[in-house]
Write a protein that holds these residues in place. Structure first.
Motif, PDB file in Angstrom:
ATOM      1  N   ALA A 123     -91.701  85.261   5.194  1.00  0.00           N
ATOM      2  CA  ALA A 123     -92.963  85.118   4.465  1.00  0.00           C
ATOM      3  C   ALA A 123     -92.827  85.667   3.047  1.00  0.00           C
ATOM      4  O   ALA A 123     -92.040  86.578   2.796  1.00  0.00           O
ATOM      5  N   GLU A 124     -93.607  85.115   2.139  1.00  0.00           N
ATOM      6  CA  GLU A 124     -93.580  85.593   0.758  1.00  0.00           C
ATOM      7  C   GLU A 124     -93.993  87.054   0.655  1.00  0.00           C
ATOM      8  O   GLU A 124     -93.616  87.743  -0.283  1.00  0.00           O
ATOM      9  N   SER A 125     -94.752  87.525   1.615  1.00  0.00           N
ATOM     10  CA  SER A 125     -95.187  88.919   1.599  1.00  0.00           C
ATOM     11  C   SER A 125     -94.107  89.887   2.094  1.00  0.00           C
ATOM     12  O   SER A 125     -94.262  91.094   1.955  1.00  0.00           O
ATOM     13  N   HIS A 126     -93.027  89.364   2.651  1.00  0.00           N
ATOM     14  CA  HIS A 126     -91.935  90.219   3.141  1.00  0.00           C
ATOM     15  C   HIS A 126     -91.336  90.986   1.958  1.00  0.00           C
ATOM     16  O   HIS A 126     -91.115  90.401   0.891  1.00  0.00           O
ATOM     17  N   PRO A 127     -91.055  92.282   2.113  1.00  0.00           N
ATOM     18  CA  PRO A 127     -90.541  93.069   0.977  1.00  0.00           C
ATOM     19  C   PRO A 127     -89.199  92.580   0.425  1.00  0.00           C
ATOM     20  O   PRO A 127     -88.902  92.819  -0.743  1.00  0.00           O
ATOM     21  N   ASP A 128     -88.426  91.891   1.233  1.00  0.00           N
ATOM     22  CA  ASP A 128     -87.130  91.385   0.778  1.00  0.00           C
ATOM     23  C   ASP A 128     -87.147  89.883   0.492  1.00  0.00           C
ATOM     24  O   ASP A 128     -86.091  89.258   0.391  1.00  0.00           O
ATOM     25  N   HIS A 129     -88.335  89.311   0.341  1.00  0.00           N
ATOM     26  CA  HIS A 129     -88.439  87.868   0.138  1.00  0.00           C
ATOM     27  C   HIS A 129     -87.570  87.379  -1.025  1.00  0.00           C
ATOM     28  O   HIS A 129     -86.851  86.386  -0.907  1.00  0.00           O
ATOM     29  N   ASP A 130     -87.623  88.072  -2.156  1.00  0.00           N
ATOM     30  CA  ASP A 130     -86.852  87.635  -3.324  1.00  0.00           C
ATOM     31  C   ASP A 130     -85.352  87.664  -3.047  1.00  0.00           C
ATOM     32  O   ASP A 130     -84.608  86.787  -3.494  1.00  0.00           O
ATOM     33  N   LEU A 131     -84.899  88.661  -2.296  1.00  0.00           N
ATOM     34  CA  LEU A 131     -83.474  88.717  -1.943  1.00  0.00           C
ATOM     35  C   LEU A 131     -83.089  87.554  -1.036  1.00  0.00           C
ATOM     36  O   LEU A 131     -81.994  87.011  -1.159  1.00  0.00           O
ATOM     37  N   TRP A 132     -84.000  87.180  -0.143  1.00  0.00           N
ATOM     38  CA  TRP A 132     -83.740  86.035   0.730  1.00  0.00           C
ATOM     39  C   TRP A 132     -83.626  84.752  -0.099  1.00  0.00           C
ATOM     40  O   TRP A 132     -82.787  83.902   0.169  1.00  0.00           O
ATOM     41  N   VAL A 133     -84.468  84.627  -1.113  1.00  0.00           N
ATOM     42  CA  VAL A 133     -84.421  83.444  -1.986  1.00  0.00           C
ATOM     43  C   VAL A 133     -83.090  83.418  -2.737  1.00  0.00           C
ATOM     44  O   VAL A 133     -82.442  82.368  -2.839  1.00  0.00           O
ATOM     45  N   ILE A 134     -82.667  84.565  -3.255  1.00  0.00           N
ATOM     46  CA  ILE A 134     -81.381  84.638  -3.963  1.00  0.00           C
ATOM     47  C   ILE A 134     -80.243  84.276  -3.026  1.00  0.00           C
ATOM     48  O   ILE A 134     -79.327  83.539  -3.398  1.00  0.00           O
ATOM     49  N   TYR A 135     -80.304  84.762  -1.795  1.00  0.00           N
ATOM     50  CA  TYR A 135     -79.282  84.434  -0.793  1.00  0.00           C
ATOM     51  C   TYR A 135     -79.199  82.918  -0.599  1.00  0.00           C
ATOM     52  O   TYR A 135     -78.116  82.338  -0.550  1.00  0.00           O
ATOM     53  N   GLN A 136     -80.345  82.280  -0.509  1.00  0.00           N
ATOM     54  CA  GLN A 136     -80.385  80.832  -0.327  1.00  0.00           C
ATOM     55  C   GLN A 136     -79.853  80.110  -1.567  1.00  0.00           C
ATOM     56  O   GLN A 136     -79.109  79.134  -1.454  1.00  0.00           O
ATOM     57  N   ILE A 137     -80.203  80.587  -2.752  1.00  0.00           N
ATOM     58  CA  ILE A 137     -79.702  79.981  -3.996  1.00  0.00           C
ATOM     59  C   ILE A 137     -78.183  80.061  -4.039  1.00  0.00           C
ATOM     60  O   ILE A 137     -77.502  79.082  -4.375  1.00  0.00           O
ATOM     61  N   LEU A 138     -77.632  81.220  -3.684  1.00  0.00           N
ATOM     62  CA  LEU A 138     -76.175  81.379  -3.679  1.00  0.00           C
ATOM     63  C   LEU A 138     -75.528  80.408  -2.693  1.00  0.00           C
ATOM     64  O   LEU A 138     -74.468  79.844  -2.973  1.00  0.00           O
ATOM     65  N   GLY A 139     -76.154  80.200  -1.554  1.00  0.00           N
ATOM     66  CA  GLY A 139     -75.639  79.232  -0.584  1.00  0.00           C
ATOM     67  C   GLY A 139     -75.639  77.817  -1.142  1.00  0.00           C
ATOM     68  O   GLY A 139     -74.692  77.054  -0.937  1.00  0.00           O
ATOM     69  N   GLU A 140     -76.693  77.477  -1.860  1.00  0.00           N
ATOM     70  CA  GLU A 140     -76.769  76.145  -2.469  1.00  0.00           C
ATOM     71  C   GLU A 140     -75.705  75.970  -3.550  1.00  0.00           C
ATOM     72  O   GLU A 140     -75.102  74.906  -3.674  1.00  0.00           O
ATOM     73  N   VAL A 141     -75.467  77.016  -4.330  1.00  0.00           N
ATOM     74  CA  VAL A 141     -74.435  76.955  -5.368  1.00  0.00           C
ATOM     75  C   VAL A 141     -73.057  76.786  -4.720  1.00  0.00           C
ATOM     76  O   VAL A 141     -72.238  75.984  -5.181  1.00  0.00           O
ATOM     77  N   LEU A 142     -72.814  77.525  -3.646  1.00  0.00           N
ATOM     78  CA  LEU A 142     -71.544  77.358  -2.927  1.00  0.00           C
ATOM     79  C   LEU A 142     -71.378  75.922  -2.452  1.00  0.00           C
ATOM     80  O   LEU A 142     -70.309  75.330  -2.572  1.00  0.00           O
ATOM     81  N   SER A 143     -72.440  75.368  -1.930  1.00  0.00           N
ATOM     82  CA  SER A 143     -72.402  73.988  -1.451  1.00  0.00           C
ATOM     83  C   SER A 143     -72.082  73.016  -2.588  1.00  0.00           C
ATOM     84  O   SER A 143     -71.282  72.086  -2.412  1.00  0.00           O
ATOM     85  N   LEU A 144     -72.676  73.230  -3.751  1.00  0.00           N
ATOM     86  CA  LEU A 144     -72.398  72.367  -4.909  1.00  0.00           C
ATOM     87  C   LEU A 144     -70.928  72.456  -5.326  1.00  0.00           C
ATOM     88  O   LEU A 144     -70.303  71.437  -5.658  1.00  0.00           O
TER      89      LEU A 144
END
Length: 151
Positions: A123-144
């Motif tokens: 959830a966006e209210s989770h204290p680590d939400h932004d870190l989870w988003v960064i984790y996902q972005i890094l995964g997408e970059v790896l995929s590219l």
């Protein structure tokens, strides 16, 4: 991020300014963490080769630890010094991929990720939400990068 192959072993990478800043910041922070002994954040980057044999593991560490540390630091330096448009030889792109993976592994450790499915329902209210988003972005970059290299 846009990756375009323009020659047999050459690639052009275009990234946004915020991606440059993000990669540089993450690499810089991780560089500091890697050099600290017994930091749980980087435990997956220096795996225990022989968990049931401390003597064998110490010997293994004595053979590879310095080289592995230097490899990680070199990769992070590549990630830390990105500009918005750059040309890479294939081997440099592979090193960039390694650097992004190193950061992603450390972030996955921080987030206690054990399965890829763990992060889709945060959830966006989770204290680590932004870190989870960064984790996902890094995964997408790896995929590219993998797709560009056709690995």
């Amino acid at each position: 991020m846009i990756i375009t192959q323009f020659d047999e072993n050459k690639y052009r990478i275009e990234i946004t300014p915020w991606q440059c800043q993000l990669f540089s910041s993450l690499a810089s922070e991780l560089r500091e963490s890697i050099t600290k002994q017994n930091n749980p954040l980087v435990q997956r980057l220096f795996p225990i080769a022989y968990p049931d044999d401390p003597a064998a593991n110490r010997e293994f560490d004595s053979l590879v630890q310095k080289e592995l540390l230097q490899s990680h630091l070199s990769a992070l330096e590549i990630l830390e010094n990105r500009s918005e448009v750059e040309e890479f030889h294939e081997t440099e792109l592979i090193h960039l991929m390694q650097a992004i993976n190193i950061v992603r592994i450390a972030l996955g450790t921080r987030l206690d990720i054990h399965h890829e499915d763990d992060f889709y329902d945060i959830a966006e209210s989770h204290p680590d939400h932004d870190l989870w988003v960064i984790y996902q972005i890094l995964g997408e970059v790896l995929s590219l990068i993998v797709e560009a290299l056709e690995i």
